[in-house]
Design an enzyme around this catalytic site. Structure first.
Site, short mmCIF file in Angstrom:
data_model
loop_
_atom_site.label_atom_id
_atom_site.label_comp_id
_atom_site.label_asym_id
_atom_site.label_seq_id
_atom_site.Cartn_x
_atom_site.Cartn_y
_atom_site.Cartn_z
N HIS A 158 0.67 -1.30 0.05
CA HIS A 158 -0.14 -0.30 0.33
C HIS A 158 1.00 1.39 0.02
CE1 HIS A 158 -4.06 -1.35 1.00
NE2 HIS A 158 -3.08 -2.23 1.21
N ASP A 366 3.17 10.35 -1.01
CA ASP A 366 2.47 9.35 -0.30
C ASP A 366 2.12 7.64 -1.20
OD1 ASP A 366 -0.14 7.61 1.14
OD2 ASP A 366 -0.73 10.42 1.63
P1 ADQ Z 1 -3.44 5.60 4.91
O1 ADQ Z 1 -1.61 6.58 5.34
O2 ADQ Z 1 -3.64 5.91 5.93
O3 ADQ Z 1 -2.97 4.39 4.06
P2 ADQ Z 1 -5.70 7.24 3.54
O4 ADQ Z 1 -5.30 6.64 2.29
O5 ADQ Z 1 -4.94 9.03 2.66
O6 ADQ Z 1 -3.66 6.62 4.22
O7 ADQ Z 1 -6.20 7.22 3.84
C1 ADQ Z 1 -6.94 6.00 4.70
C2 ADQ Z 1 -8.39 6.78 4.77
O8 ADQ Z 1 -8.82 6.88 5.76
C3 ADQ Z 1 -9.13 7.60 3.45
O9 ADQ Z 1 -10.33 7.27 3.69
C4 ADQ Z 1 -9.64 8.40 5.39
O10 ADQ Z 1 -10.67 9.59 4.75
C5 ADQ Z 1 -9.53 8.46 5.93
N1 ADQ Z 1 -9.26 9.67 7.34
C6 ADQ Z 1 -7.63 9.79 6.27
N2 ADQ Z 1 -7.86 10.62 8.12
C7 ADQ Z 1 -8.53 10.59 8.87
C8 ADQ Z 1 -9.00 11.65 9.45
N3 ADQ Z 1 -8.58 12.76 10.37
N4 ADQ Z 1 -10.67 11.12 10.62
C9 ADQ Z 1 -10.94 9.95 9.91
N5 ADQ Z 1 -10.81 9.55 9.05
C10 ADQ Z 1 -9.55 9.56 8.25
C11 ADQ Z 1 -2.19 3.83 3.30
C12 ADQ Z 1 -1.57 4.78 2.55
C13 ADQ Z 1 -1.45 4.99 1.51
C14 ADQ Z 1 -2.82 4.63 0.56
C15 ADQ Z 1 -4.19 3.88 1.46
C16 ADQ Z 1 -5.11 2.63 0.71
O11 ADQ Z 1 -0.30 5.41 3.25
O12 ADQ Z 1 -0.79 6.21 0.22
O13 ADQ Z 1 -3.61 5.20 -0.26
O14 ADQ Z 1 -3.06 3.23 2.65
O15 ADQ Z 1 -3.81 1.85 0.15
#
Ligand code: ADQ
Length: 477
Positions: A158, A366
């Site tokens: 991921h 990311d």
């Molecule tokens: P993450 O680093 O967690 O994931 P991201 O893909 O932006 O990053 O977010 C995941 C989910 O968490 C999103 O659905 C978002 O809406 C939710 N989220 C983020 N911040 C939040 C908050 N403050 N409150 C509530 N919900 C929140 C990892 C990788 C990413 C990759 C994903 C999926 O780091 O690059 O996109 O996995 O593969």
């Protein structure tokens, strides 16, 4: 016997758990499991006290079994906080200065992965398809092969895969790389991640025959693919409408009045570039003072991995910058930055995103960044907002209509904010339509389908390679 899916991931979205609603990975995995039935194996988020051994919990709902393990205190500290989040996470996000390598971390990484694989082994049937997720669990296939498993096993990363020059900075990188070679399919978010991985393979194992779709090593063929993760567009649109109509959504709208909303939604993680983003916003306010009156920037930052010292440092830094900006630019009746260090329900987040004129997504690196795609999905087609997106997010490969920025370029991000808040409707629509087309054509369901179809087509390992215990176990010195 019909095919079953067995998913292995660090965290499991156990039904009726008290944790926040699941994000992208969980939605995709759940949908796949609903179609085929199967088992979801992983950590249950609990840490066993004192010398207590790990406990296993089993829950069944419909055709899905949830098999979760707790972690010992030592594994939590050395495997989860240690090797996963103080070595691999910063390394793969190009933050070598934050890597804290300890030999015992690697030992714990191997140990926890062995216990997890043991649980998988106990429930595995010969026809099961196995899908392992992310950097925490790279050794799972190796452990299963040692036990004679010949099932097809896929792995999806991921997060980004770094360039070789960065990857080689940790001891035993050869060992880590070799663990990948026990899978039958390895999936990445972007072409760049795939290329960096193949380049590392080629340099470390020159005998590998490498092409963009396949690696041949030691008589084994390993499929390679790019599967950018997406979002469930229709559900996001429905949820956003509910979020807008909720008390929180209505209060935000009433309170904004004529002011335009800039929004950021992230985990509080140094990879998300929050400190740089705040500096850019401060610069924007300094250079375009007329906007202090008609703009509100709301940053939601969900605390994350707060037991890792580097996360306490970033939290302090971001707290300080938020105070500095509001100290300088707030008036008696307004604050230019609303910094909310907490999480909200998915519905509320999507509602908030849909109300924003500008989405600020500026990670320093990311894998994909689902917030960028969620922002696009929930915009009003008649009056869409503008996405400011870091070139270093995987999503930038697909979202051509975003205003692209280099997150380290504070002046550039400040200028991009100014451009976005004043962008005429025609250009906003054009950019949004381009992005929405991409987001619609590659949803979370497409991601799951695409990966599993490729896994079904991948070659299962021959008996000779597995019965011999796979490739020699590369125990690090
Ligand atoms: P993450 O680093 O967690 O994931 P991201 O893909 O932006 O990053 O977010 C995941 C989910 O968490 C999103 O659905 C978002 O809406 C939710 N989220 C983020 N911040 C939040 C908050 N403050 N409150 C509530 N919900 C929140 C990892 C990788 C990413 C990759 C994903 C999926 O780091 O690059 O996109 O996995 O593969």
């Amino acid at each position: 016997m019909s095919e079953r899916l067995v998913v292995v991931s660090n965290r499991v979205a156990v039904p009726r758990s008290l944790r926040p609603a699941p994000g992208g990975l969980a939605v995709g995995v759940l949908e796949a499991l609903r179609q085929t039935g199967g088992i979801w194996v992983g950590w249950n988020g609990k840490v066993a006290k004192g010398t207590e051994g790990p406990t296993v919990e089993v829950q069944q709902q419909d055709d899905i079994e949830y098999l979760t393990l707790s972690m010992s205190q030592a594994d939590y500290e050395d495997y989860y906080l240690g090797f996963a989040n103080r070595v691999l996470w910063p390394l793969f996000h190009l933050r070598l200065n934050l890597v804290q390598y300890r030999r015992r971390y690697l030992e714990a990484y191997r140990r926890f992965n062995e216990s997890l694989a043991l649980q998988v082994e106990r429930v595995l049937r010969p026809d099961d398809l196995l899908w392992v997720h992310d950097y925490h669990l790279i050794p799972v296939a190796r452990n299963l092969r040692k036990a004679g498993c010949r099932n097809r096993i896929g792995f999806f990363l991921h997060i980004p895969f770094p360039a070789f020059d960065v990857f080689r900075a940790i001891p035993h990188h050869t060992f880590i790389l070799r663990l990948f070679l026990e899978y039958d399919l390895i999936g990445f978010q972007t072409g760049l991640d795939r290329d960096s991985f193949l380049d590392s393979l080629q340099r470390v194992f020159p005998e590998c025959v490498v092409s963009p779709h396949e690696v041949v090593h030691d008589g084994r063929r390993i499929s390679i693919g790019v599967f950018p993760i997406g979002v469930d567009v229709d559900t996001a649109i429905e949820e956003a409408a509910k979020g807008r109509a909720s008390t929180q959504g209505r209060r935000l709208q009433a309170n904004l009045m004529d002011r335009r909303l800039i929004i950021g939604v992230d985990r509080l993680d140094y990879s998300k570039g929050l400190a740089e983003r705040f500096q850019a916003y401060e610069q924007f306010l300094a250079h375009f003072p007329r906007h202090a009156e008609d703009i509100v920037y709301m940053q939601i930052a969900q605390p994350s991995r707060s037991d890792v010292p580097e996360y306490q440092v970033i939290r302090d830094e971001v707290d300080y910058l938020a105070g500095k900006i509001n100290g300088r630019y707030a008036a008696h009746d307004r604050v230019p930055l609303r910094y909310l260090c907490r999480s909200f329900s998915r519905t509320t987040i999507l509602g908030f995103l849909s109300l924003a004129r500008v989405g600020l997504v500026t990670p320093l690196r990311d894998g994909m960044n689902l917030v960028a795609k969620e922002f696009v999905a929930v915009q009003d087609p008649d009056d869409p907002g503008v996405l400011i997106l870091s070139r270093l997010a995987g999503a930038a490969e697909e979202l051509e209509g975003a205003v692209k920025v280099t997150p380290y370029n504070i002046d550039g991000v400040a200028d991009a904010i100014a451009l976005a808040v004043d962008m005429p409707l025609g250009e906003r629509r054009e950019r949004w339509q381009q992005m929405m087309q991409g987001v619609r054509h590659n949803t979370i369901a497409d991601w799951t389908r695409g990966f599993l179809a490729a896994l079904r087509h991948a070659r299962a390992p021959a008996a000779s390679t597995v019965a011999a215990g796979g490739t020699a176990d590369p125990v690090p010195g």
